[in-house]
Design a protein around this motif. Structure first.
Motif, PDB file in Angstrom:
ATOM      1  N   ALA A   1       0.741  -1.010  -0.043  1.00 38.89           N
ATOM      2  CA  ALA A   1      -0.034  -0.054  -0.052  1.00 38.89           C
ATOM      3  C   ALA A   1       1.005   0.987  -0.265  1.00 38.89           C
ATOM      4  O   ALA A   1       2.119   1.236   0.549  1.00 38.89           O
ATOM      5  CB  ALA A   1      -0.914  -0.034   1.174  1.00 38.89           C
ATOM      6  N   PRO A   2       0.307   2.394  -0.636  1.00 39.69           N
ATOM      7  CA  PRO A   2       1.293   3.572  -0.777  1.00 39.69           C
ATOM      8  C   PRO A   2       1.842   4.129   0.527  1.00 39.69           C
ATOM      9  O   PRO A   2       2.914   4.847   0.718  1.00 39.69           O
ATOM     10  CB  PRO A   2       0.329   4.442  -1.713  1.00 39.69           C
ATOM     11  N   TRP A   3       0.749   4.047   1.448  1.00 38.38           N
ATOM     12  CA  TRP A   3       0.966   4.852   2.770  1.00 38.38           C
ATOM     13  C   TRP A   3       1.855   3.842   3.914  1.00 38.38           C
ATOM     14  O   TRP A   3       2.120   4.106   4.899  1.00 38.38           O
ATOM     15  CB  TRP A   3      -0.232   5.203   3.576  1.00 38.38           C
ATOM     16  N   CYS A   4       2.112   2.813   3.477  1.00 39.72           N
ATOM     17  CA  CYS A   4       2.619   1.791   4.323  1.00 39.72           C
ATOM     18  C   CYS A   4       4.195   1.777   4.623  1.00 39.72           C
ATOM     19  O   CYS A   4       5.023   1.838   3.566  1.00 39.72           O
ATOM     20  CB  CYS A   4       2.451   0.250   3.816  1.00 39.72           C
ATOM     21  N   ALA A   5       4.585   2.152   5.705  1.00 40.88           N
ATOM     22  CA  ALA A   5       6.003   2.621   6.127  1.00 40.88           C
ATOM     23  C   ALA A   5       6.824   1.127   5.920  1.00 40.88           C
ATOM     24  O   ALA A   5       7.932   1.307   5.239  1.00 40.88           O
ATOM     25  CB  ALA A   5       6.055   3.010   7.501  1.00 40.88           C
TER      26      ALA A   5
ATOM     27  N   GLN B   1      -4.712   5.744  -6.705  1.00 39.17           N
ATOM     28  CA  GLN B   1      -3.884   5.582  -7.871  1.00 39.17           C
ATOM     29  C   GLN B   1      -2.740   6.500  -7.546  1.00 39.17           C
ATOM     30  O   GLN B   1      -1.549   6.264  -7.932  1.00 39.17           O
ATOM     31  CB  GLN B   1      -4.436   5.612  -9.008  1.00 39.17           C
ATOM     32  N   LYS B   2      -3.095   7.708  -7.575  1.00 38.34           N
ATOM     33  CA  LYS B   2      -2.186   9.115  -7.419  1.00 38.34           C
ATOM     34  C   LYS B   2      -0.981   8.442  -6.532  1.00 38.34           C
ATOM     35  O   LYS B   2       0.186   8.960  -6.837  1.00 38.34           O
ATOM     36  CB  LYS B   2      -2.604  10.308  -7.285  1.00 38.34           C
ATOM     37  N   ALA B   3      -1.372   8.274  -5.513  1.00 33.12           N
ATOM     38  CA  ALA B   3      -0.313   7.820  -4.216  1.00 33.12           C
ATOM     39  C   ALA B   3       0.312   6.601  -4.777  1.00 33.12           C
ATOM     40  O   ALA B   3       1.816   6.666  -4.392  1.00 33.12           O
ATOM     41  CB  ALA B   3      -1.092   7.671  -3.032  1.00 33.12           C
ATOM     42  N   MET B   4      -0.224   5.774  -5.310  1.00 33.82           N
ATOM     43  CA  MET B   4       0.446   4.540  -5.769  1.00 33.82           C
ATOM     44  C   MET B   4       1.528   4.807  -6.899  1.00 33.82           C
ATOM     45  O   MET B   4       2.606   4.490  -6.573  1.00 33.82           O
ATOM     46  CB  MET B   4      -0.628   3.612  -6.386  1.00 33.82           C
ATOM     47  N   LYS B   5       1.340   5.980  -7.929  1.00 36.98           N
ATOM     48  CA  LYS B   5       2.151   6.133  -8.867  1.00 36.98           C
ATOM     49  C   LYS B   5       3.232   7.021  -8.216  1.00 36.98           C
ATOM     50  O   LYS B   5       4.555   6.776  -8.508  1.00 36.98           O
ATOM     51  CB  LYS B   5       1.633   6.980  -9.981  1.00 36.98           C
ATOM     52  N   GLU B   6       3.148   7.713  -7.245  1.00 33.43           N
ATOM     53  CA  GLU B   6       4.082   8.638  -6.256  1.00 33.43           C
ATOM     54  C   GLU B   6       5.029   7.718  -5.798  1.00 33.43           C
ATOM     55  O   GLU B   6       6.477   7.800  -5.856  1.00 33.43           O
ATOM     56  CB  GLU B   6       3.535   9.442  -5.437  1.00 33.43           C
ATOM     57  N   PHE B   7       4.649   6.633  -5.156  1.00 32.80           N
ATOM     58  CA  PHE B   7       5.254   5.532  -4.362  1.00 32.80           C
ATOM     59  C   PHE B   7       6.169   4.866  -5.442  1.00 32.80           C
ATOM     60  O   PHE B   7       7.389   4.606  -5.251  1.00 32.80           O
ATOM     61  CB  PHE B   7       4.364   4.432  -3.680  1.00 32.80           C
ATOM     62  N   VAL B   8       5.748   4.427  -6.609  1.00 37.66           N
ATOM     63  CA  VAL B   8       6.551   3.738  -7.510  1.00 37.66           C
ATOM     64  C   VAL B   8       7.563   4.745  -8.108  1.00 37.66           C
ATOM     65  O   VAL B   8       9.125   4.202  -8.224  1.00 37.66           O
ATOM     66  CB  VAL B   8       5.801   3.323  -8.957  1.00 37.66           C
TER      67      VAL B   8
ATOM     68  N   VAL C   1      -5.250 -12.198   0.934  1.00 42.56           N
ATOM     69  CA  VAL C   1      -4.138 -11.148   1.638  1.00 42.56           C
ATOM     70  C   VAL C   1      -4.910 -10.460   2.578  1.00 42.56           C
ATOM     71  O   VAL C   1      -5.876  -9.361   1.889  1.00 42.56           O
ATOM     72  CB  VAL C   1      -3.181 -10.475   0.517  1.00 42.56           C
ATOM     73  N   ALA C   2      -4.719 -10.183   3.828  1.00 38.84           N
ATOM     74  CA  ALA C   2      -5.547  -9.338   4.705  1.00 38.84           C
ATOM     75  C   ALA C   2      -4.703  -7.972   5.160  1.00 38.84           C
ATOM     76  O   ALA C   2      -5.327  -7.224   5.698  1.00 38.84           O
ATOM     77  CB  ALA C   2      -5.976 -10.110   5.946  1.00 38.84           C
ATOM     78  N   GLU C   3      -3.376  -8.108   4.889  1.00 40.34           N
ATOM     79  CA  GLU C   3      -2.613  -6.782   5.544  1.00 40.34           C
ATOM     80  C   GLU C   3      -1.476  -6.693   4.319  1.00 40.34           C
ATOM     81  O   GLU C   3      -0.741  -7.671   3.914  1.00 40.34           O
ATOM     82  CB  GLU C   3      -2.470  -7.038   7.099  1.00 40.34           C
ATOM     83  N   GLN C   4      -0.922  -5.420   4.635  1.00 34.73           N
ATOM     84  CA  GLN C   4       0.123  -5.173   3.798  1.00 34.73           C
ATOM     85  C   GLN C   4       1.480  -5.185   4.819  1.00 34.73           C
ATOM     86  O   GLN C   4       1.123  -5.089   6.073  1.00 34.73           O
ATOM     87  CB  GLN C   4       0.170  -3.856   2.898  1.00 34.73           C
ATOM     88  N   SER C   5       2.614  -5.409   4.614  1.00 33.03           N
ATOM     89  CA  SER C   5       3.216  -5.888   3.271  1.00 33.03           C
ATOM     90  C   SER C   5       3.303  -7.172   3.391  1.00 33.03           C
ATOM     91  O   SER C   5       3.680  -8.125   4.329  1.00 33.03           O
ATOM     92  CB  SER C   5       4.376  -5.327   3.088  1.00 33.03           C
ATOM     93  N   THR C   6       2.754  -7.877   2.368  1.00 33.27           N
ATOM     94  CA  THR C   6       2.677  -9.274   2.201  1.00 33.27           C
ATOM     95  C   THR C   6       3.413 -10.096   0.930  1.00 33.27           C
ATOM     96  O   THR C   6       3.152  -9.235  -0.155  1.00 33.27           O
ATOM     97  CB  THR C   6       1.361 -10.091   2.415  1.00 33.27           C
ATOM     98  N   PHE C   7       4.158 -10.977   1.178  1.00 29.82           N
ATOM     99  CA  PHE C   7       4.945 -11.425  -0.047  1.00 29.82           C
ATOM    100  C   PHE C   7       4.151 -12.931  -0.298  1.00 29.82           C
ATOM    101  O   PHE C   7       3.987 -13.806   0.767  1.00 29.82           O
ATOM    102  CB  PHE C   7       6.345 -11.489  -0.019  1.00 29.82           C
ATOM    103  N   VAL C   8       3.931 -13.168  -1.490  1.00 34.09           N
ATOM    104  CA  VAL C   8       3.319 -14.441  -1.827  1.00 34.09           C
ATOM    105  C   VAL C   8       4.360 -15.114  -2.752  1.00 34.09           C
ATOM    106  O   VAL C   8       4.619 -14.404  -3.874  1.00 34.09           O
ATOM    107  CB  VAL C   8       1.783 -14.597  -2.522  1.00 34.09           C
ATOM    108  N   VAL C   9       5.087 -16.256  -2.507  1.00 33.37           N
ATOM    109  CA  VAL C   9       6.150 -16.644  -3.324  1.00 33.37           C
ATOM    110  C   VAL C   9       5.537 -18.115  -3.961  1.00 33.37           C
ATOM    111  O   VAL C   9       5.102 -18.933  -3.211  1.00 33.37           O
ATOM    112  CB  VAL C   9       7.453 -17.050  -2.182  1.00 33.37           C
ATOM    113  N   LEU C  10       5.400 -18.253  -5.143  1.00 30.53           N
ATOM    114  CA  LEU C  10       5.067 -19.305  -5.772  1.00 30.53           C
ATOM    115  C   LEU C  10       6.188 -20.122  -6.434  1.00 30.53           C
ATOM    116  O   LEU C  10       7.197 -19.296  -6.935  1.00 30.53           O
ATOM    117  CB  LEU C  10       4.088 -18.913  -7.245  1.00 30.53           C
ATOM    118  N   ASP C  11       6.355 -21.381  -6.519  1.00 27.65           N
ATOM    119  CA  ASP C  11       7.352 -22.242  -7.193  1.00 27.65           C
ATOM    120  C   ASP C  11       7.080 -22.237  -8.741  1.00 27.65           C
ATOM    121  O   ASP C  11       5.924 -21.639  -9.104  1.00 27.65           O
ATOM    122  CB  ASP C  11       7.681 -23.608  -6.518  1.00 27.65           C
ATOM    123  N   ARG C  12       7.791 -23.131  -9.507  1.00 30.05           N
ATOM    124  CA  ARG C  12       7.570 -23.172 -10.803  1.00 30.05           C
ATOM    125  C   ARG C  12       6.173 -23.835 -11.156  1.00 30.05           C
ATOM    126  O   ARG C  12       5.761 -23.735 -12.365  1.00 30.05           O
ATOM    127  CB  ARG C  12       8.768 -24.067 -11.708  1.00 30.05           C
TER     128      ARG C  12
END
Length: 199
Positions: free
Chosen positions: A97-101, A132-139, A163-174
């Motif tokens: 999320a763009p506001w997430c430290a 969206q504006k905040a997301m683009k600024e984050f990027v 996914v219920a919270e940020q920041s979350t990584f979902v790692v998928l294998d091959r």
């Protein structure tokens, strides 16, 4: 025709042929064909295989796309995105999320390692819970433009992976199987990606 005239004609033809050959060599590796000539197929060199691609292309996805990668959307810059194109490779989905430290602290690691592993272990950002504006600024702020960043303001991909919270990584294998879902700090993320790239 007198012998002297024949000799002059032969010399003129030989000189013209030599000049044409010299001019063609000066053009460079992709020689220009004279007007009206039919271009011949290039002769393969010893250093390149005719079957080898000119650029490194992503591997062809397998016939069966795993359910986890059966979704599509648009990136923050408006480009169409299909997760099916990633099938056959390990993939890391980063829900932020763009506001997430915490997301901001992880963004530096993502920006650093994503280009290195783009073809072997793609990292895809999934932006949500913001405008969206905040997301683009984050990027822009964290130099993430070289990594696909999905615009998931509607939360469709977030719900798909529960996914219920940020920041979350979902790692998928091959095979598209989830091998990790949750928090990863920069060091752990780097280690996960390095390990997946070797498998």
């Amino acid at each position: 025709m007198p012998p002297r005239t024949v000799r002059h004609a032969v010399v003129a033809v030989v000189l013209a042929a030599a000049l044409a050959a010299t001019g063609a060599c000066a053009v460079g590796p992709e020689r220009a064909a004279p007007a009206g000539a039919v271009a011949a197929a290039p002769t393969p060199t010893a250093t390149a295989s005719p079957a080898a691609p000119v650029t490194s292309a992503a591997p062809t996805p397998p016939a069966t796309v795993p359910k986890t990668l059966s979704f599509a959307g648009r990136t923050l810059d408006g480009t169409a995105f299909s997760a099916a194109a990633l099938a056959g490779r390990p993939v890391v989905l980063w829900f932020w999320a763009p506001w997430c430290a915490t997301c901001a602290s992880q963004a530096w690691t993502v920006a650093e390692i994503a280009p290195k592993y783009r073809d072997t272990v793609p990292i895809v950002g999934v932006a949500g819970l913001g405008e969206q504006k905040a997301m683009k600024e984050f990027v822009t702020e964290f130099d993430l433009a070289g990594t696909p960043q999905l615009d998931d303001r509607a939360g469709a991909v977030w719900r798909r992976f529960k996914v219920a919270e940020q920041s979350t990584f979902v790692v998928l294998d091959r095979d598209g199987k989830v091998v990790h879902q949750g928090f990863l700090d920069g060091e752990s993320l780097t280690r996960q990606v390095e390990t997946l790239a070797l498998r």
